[in-house]
Design a protein around this motif. Structure first.
Motif, PDB file in Angstrom:
ATOM      1  N   PHE A  11     100.591  88.839 -13.156  1.00 17.61           N
ATOM      2  CA  PHE A  11      99.333  88.191 -13.725  1.00 17.61           C
ATOM      3  C   PHE A  11      98.222  88.930 -12.890  1.00 17.61           C
ATOM      4  N   VAL A  12      96.994  88.931 -13.417  1.00 17.12           N
ATOM      5  CA  VAL A  12      95.826  89.635 -12.663  1.00 17.12           C
ATOM      6  C   VAL A  12      94.861  88.514 -12.268  1.00 17.12           C
ATOM      7  N   ALA A  13      94.410  88.606 -11.222  1.00 18.21           N
ATOM      8  CA  ALA A  13      93.341  87.713 -10.621  1.00 18.21           C
ATOM      9  C   ALA A  13      92.800  88.413  -9.193  1.00 18.21           C
ATOM     10  N   GLY A  14      91.300  88.028  -9.107  1.00 11.25           N
ATOM     11  CA  GLY A  14      90.701  88.484  -8.143  1.00 11.25           C
ATOM     12  C   GLY A  14      90.921  90.133  -7.708  1.00 11.25           C
ATOM     13  N   GLY A  15      90.934  90.744  -9.137  1.00 14.80           N
ATOM     14  CA  GLY A  15      90.839  91.983  -8.958  1.00 14.80           C
ATOM     15  C   GLY A  15      92.355  92.559  -8.456  1.00 14.80           C
ATOM     16  N   HIS A  16      93.241  92.140  -8.466  1.00 16.06           N
ATOM     17  CA  HIS A  16      94.636  92.526  -7.855  1.00 16.06           C
ATOM     18  C   HIS A  16      95.802  91.912  -9.019  1.00 16.06           C
ATOM     19  N   VAL A  17      96.971  92.676  -8.844  1.00 14.10           N
ATOM     20  CA  VAL A  17      98.193  92.108  -9.720  1.00 14.10           C
ATOM     21  C   VAL A  17      99.174  91.437  -8.634  1.00 14.10           C
ATOM     22  N   TRP A  18      99.455  90.395  -9.177  1.00 18.38           N
ATOM     23  CA  TRP A  18     100.057  89.318  -8.511  1.00 18.38           C
ATOM     24  C   TRP A  18     101.510  89.182  -9.347  1.00 18.38           C
ATOM     25  N   ARG A  53     104.674  80.710  -4.236  1.00 17.70           N
ATOM     26  CA  ARG A  53     103.308  81.208  -3.638  1.00 17.70           C
ATOM     27  C   ARG A  53     103.359  82.477  -4.264  1.00 17.70           C
ATOM     28  N   ALA A  54     101.871  83.007  -4.782  1.00 18.07           N
ATOM     29  CA  ALA A  54     101.859  84.130  -5.402  1.00 18.07           C
ATOM     30  C   ALA A  54     101.893  85.316  -4.380  1.00 18.07           C
ATOM     31  N   LEU A  55     102.453  86.428  -4.661  1.00 17.03           N
ATOM     32  CA  LEU A  55     102.609  87.863  -3.799  1.00 17.03           C
ATOM     33  C   LEU A  55     101.776  88.764  -4.619  1.00 17.03           C
ATOM     34  N   ARG A  56     100.843  89.325  -3.832  1.00 18.61           N
ATOM     35  CA  ARG A  56      99.893  90.260  -4.265  1.00 18.61           C
ATOM     36  C   ARG A  56     100.765  91.571  -4.194  1.00 18.61           C
ATOM     37  N   LEU A  57     100.866  92.396  -5.276  1.00 20.30           N
ATOM     38  CA  LEU A  57     101.312  93.743  -5.515  1.00 20.30           C
ATOM     39  C   LEU A  57     100.786  94.975  -5.519  1.00 20.30           C
ATOM     40  N   SER A  58      99.467  94.724  -5.804  1.00 18.17           N
ATOM     41  CA  SER A  58      98.728  96.038  -5.868  1.00 18.17           C
ATOM     42  C   SER A  58      97.889  96.061  -4.547  1.00 18.17           C
ATOM     43  N   ARG A  59      97.468  97.487  -4.221  1.00 18.36           N
ATOM     44  CA  ARG A  59      96.649  97.709  -2.961  1.00 18.36           C
ATOM     45  C   ARG A  59      95.140  97.625  -2.990  1.00 18.36           C
ATOM     46  N   ALA A  60      94.644  97.226  -1.891  1.00 15.01           N
ATOM     47  CA  ALA A  60      93.005  97.188  -2.193  1.00 15.01           C
ATOM     48  C   ALA A  60      92.748  98.743  -2.448  1.00 15.01           C
ATOM     49  N   VAL A 114      92.536  96.977 -11.664  1.00 15.40           N
ATOM     50  CA  VAL A 114      93.870  97.161 -11.646  1.00 15.40           C
ATOM     51  C   VAL A 114      94.258  95.945 -12.802  1.00 15.40           C
ATOM     52  N   GLY A 115      95.463  96.519 -13.722  1.00 11.21           N
ATOM     53  CA  GLY A 115      96.157  95.510 -14.106  1.00 11.21           C
ATOM     54  C   GLY A 115      95.691  95.242 -15.492  1.00 11.21           C
ATOM     55  N   VAL A 116      94.384  95.817 -15.859  1.00 12.85           N
ATOM     56  CA  VAL A 116      93.662  95.657 -17.089  1.00 12.85           C
ATOM     57  C   VAL A 116      93.690  96.642 -17.775  1.00 12.85           C
ATOM     58  N   ALA A 117      93.539  96.711 -18.924  1.00 12.89           N
ATOM     59  CA  ALA A 117      93.440  98.078 -20.108  1.00 12.89           C
ATOM     60  C   ALA A 117      91.853  98.181 -20.170  1.00 12.89           C
ATOM     61  N   LEU A 125     105.237  97.998 -13.633  1.00 11.50           N
ATOM     62  CA  LEU A 125     104.187  98.980 -13.631  1.00 11.50           C
ATOM     63  C   LEU A 125     102.768  98.328 -13.699  1.00 11.50           C
ATOM     64  N   TYR A 126     101.682  98.763 -13.180  1.00  7.14           N
ATOM     65  CA  TYR A 126     100.390  98.422 -13.543  1.00  7.14           C
ATOM     66  C   TYR A 126      99.316  99.652 -13.535  1.00  7.14           C
ATOM     67  N   GLN A 127      98.519  99.306 -14.153  1.00  4.96           N
ATOM     68  CA  GLN A 127      97.288 100.614 -14.347  1.00  4.96           C
ATOM     69  C   GLN A 127      96.347 100.328 -13.219  1.00  4.96           C
ATOM     70  N   GLN A 128      95.638 101.262 -12.921  1.00  7.00           N
ATOM     71  CA  GLN A 128      94.782 101.504 -11.877  1.00  7.00           C
ATOM     72  C   GLN A 128      93.723 102.231 -12.587  1.00  7.00           C
ATOM     73  N   THR A 129      92.108 101.836 -12.792  1.00 10.05           N
ATOM     74  CA  THR A 129      91.257 102.232 -13.353  1.00 10.05           C
ATOM     75  C   THR A 129      90.126 102.571 -12.543  1.00 10.05           C
ATOM     76  N   ASP A 130      89.508 103.548 -12.534  1.00 10.19           N
ATOM     77  CA  ASP A 130      88.452 103.970 -11.620  1.00 10.19           C
ATOM     78  C   ASP A 130      87.257 104.067 -12.657  1.00 10.19           C
ATOM     79  N   VAL A 131      86.234 103.155 -12.808  1.00  5.29           N
ATOM     80  CA  VAL A 131      84.921 103.273 -13.818  1.00  5.29           C
ATOM     81  C   VAL A 131      83.965 103.705 -13.232  1.00  5.29           C
ATOM     82  N   SER A 132      83.940 104.404 -11.800  1.00  8.13           N
ATOM     83  CA  SER A 132      82.802 104.537 -11.054  1.00  8.13           C
ATOM     84  C   SER A 132      81.862 105.573 -11.902  1.00  8.13           C
ATOM     85  N   ARG A 133      82.401 106.550 -12.543  1.00  9.48           N
ATOM     86  CA  ARG A 133      81.645 107.390 -13.330  1.00  9.48           C
ATOM     87  C   ARG A 133      81.265 107.208 -14.792  1.00  9.48           C
TER      88      ARG A 133
END
Length: 290
Positions: free
Chosen positions: A138-145, A160-167, A176-179, A203-211
């Motif tokens: 699942f996705v929570a707090g901006g990370h994949v767990w 206990r939830a384990l965070r899989l994605s990196r900062a 991360v983790g969201v289309a 597999l999880y998606q990482q999306t940069d929306v800064s632009r």
């Protein structure tokens, strides 16, 4: 006037229509449905003999307004009404996992008992069940767990939830983790995580929306509330930059799955098949080929 009011009250006569059908191992049919005059969707089951039984409603789980993430998810999925918006069957339908109001609930069908699954990740969205065990992502707090459900003894709890994605660099403009918007609105892809290789990889998606250009939307029915800001790529403007990573569900180093992003910026679909590596369907900007 009465006809128009009735259309508005019943959301174009869609209330009362069953949705999200799922069969249990014994032939029971689970689905969501609300009353034509009630926006609250509830979980029901239809027995093989044709008898309908009420299982669960959102008011039995949690009171209060939906989270902003849940509102956005329902808007993307074109889900109308309130109440329960999603459910997952476990153990052939003996248990039902329900995400609601940013929290996770487990309902025992036979015992008619419900318990909240506590974890340390915060408000959750994007639930994805591992097909071969009771682990969920699942996705929570901006990370994949990820966490694992223990249903031994006829009841359940979550580890206990384990965070899989990196900062990621550039946060909070990196999701991360969201289309992204284009995938959800134009391609019908609602997920940003996938179990692969029989559940041995996530597999999880990482999306940069800064632009990406930011637009503002407001609810005219609540003029006292501020407009909501969201990144939305208009035609001809900058797109989100999408990357894909693979990680073991018990943690460890991640691997990036690379393709020609400059030529094919859109990740249209990820196809998972038993015994085969994940198949990525990518598209160019004009979406005329893939």
């Amino acid at each position: 006037e009465a006809a128009l009011r009735r259309i508005a009250e019943t959301q174009s006569f869609t209330r009362g229509r069953p949705t999200q059908f799922s069969f249990g191992s014994d032939g029971r049919l689970f689905y969501l449905r609300n009353h034509p005059d009630d926006p609250q969707k509830k979980l029901y089951l239809l027995l093989p003999n044709g008898q309908e039984q009420h299982v669960l409603s959102g008011s039995e789980l949690a009171q209060g307004a939906l989270t902003e993430a849940e509102k956005a998810r329902r808007e993307r999925l074109r889900l109308r009404g309130a109440g329960i918006g999603q459910f997952f069957l476990l153990d052939g339908g003996d248990f039902v996992l329900v995400p609601h109001a940013g929290r996770l609930w487990l309902h025992h069908i036979k015992k008619k008992r419900t318990q909240e699954l506590t974890h340390s990740a915060g408000s959750v969205q994007g639930i994805r069940l591992n097909p071969n065990d009771r682990r969920l992502a699942f996705v929570a707090g901006g990370h994949v767990w990820t966490c694992k459900l223990d249903l031994n003894g006829g009841w359940g709890k979550a580890t206990r939830a384990l965070r899989l994605s990196r900062a990621a660099k550039g946060a909070p403009n990196v999701q991360v983790g969201v289309a992204e918007c284009v995938a959800q609105d134009e391609m019908g892809r609602r997920h940003g995580t996938w179990w692969a290789d029989g559940g041995r990889w996530l597999l999880y998606q990482q999306t940069d929306v800064s632009r990406v250009e930011e637009l503002f939307t407001a609810d005219p029915t609540y003029p006292n509330k501020s407009a909501r800001k969201l990144p939305y790529p208009r035609a001809g403007q900058a797109n989100a930059e999408v990357r894909l990573f693979a990680v073991k569900p018990r943690g460890g180093s991640r691997r990036e799955i690379v393709w020609n992003h400059k030529r094919y910026p859109y990740l249209a679909r990820v196809v998972i098949s038993d015994g085969s590596p994940p198949l990525l369907v990518v598209q160019p900007r004009d979406q005329k080929k893939q």
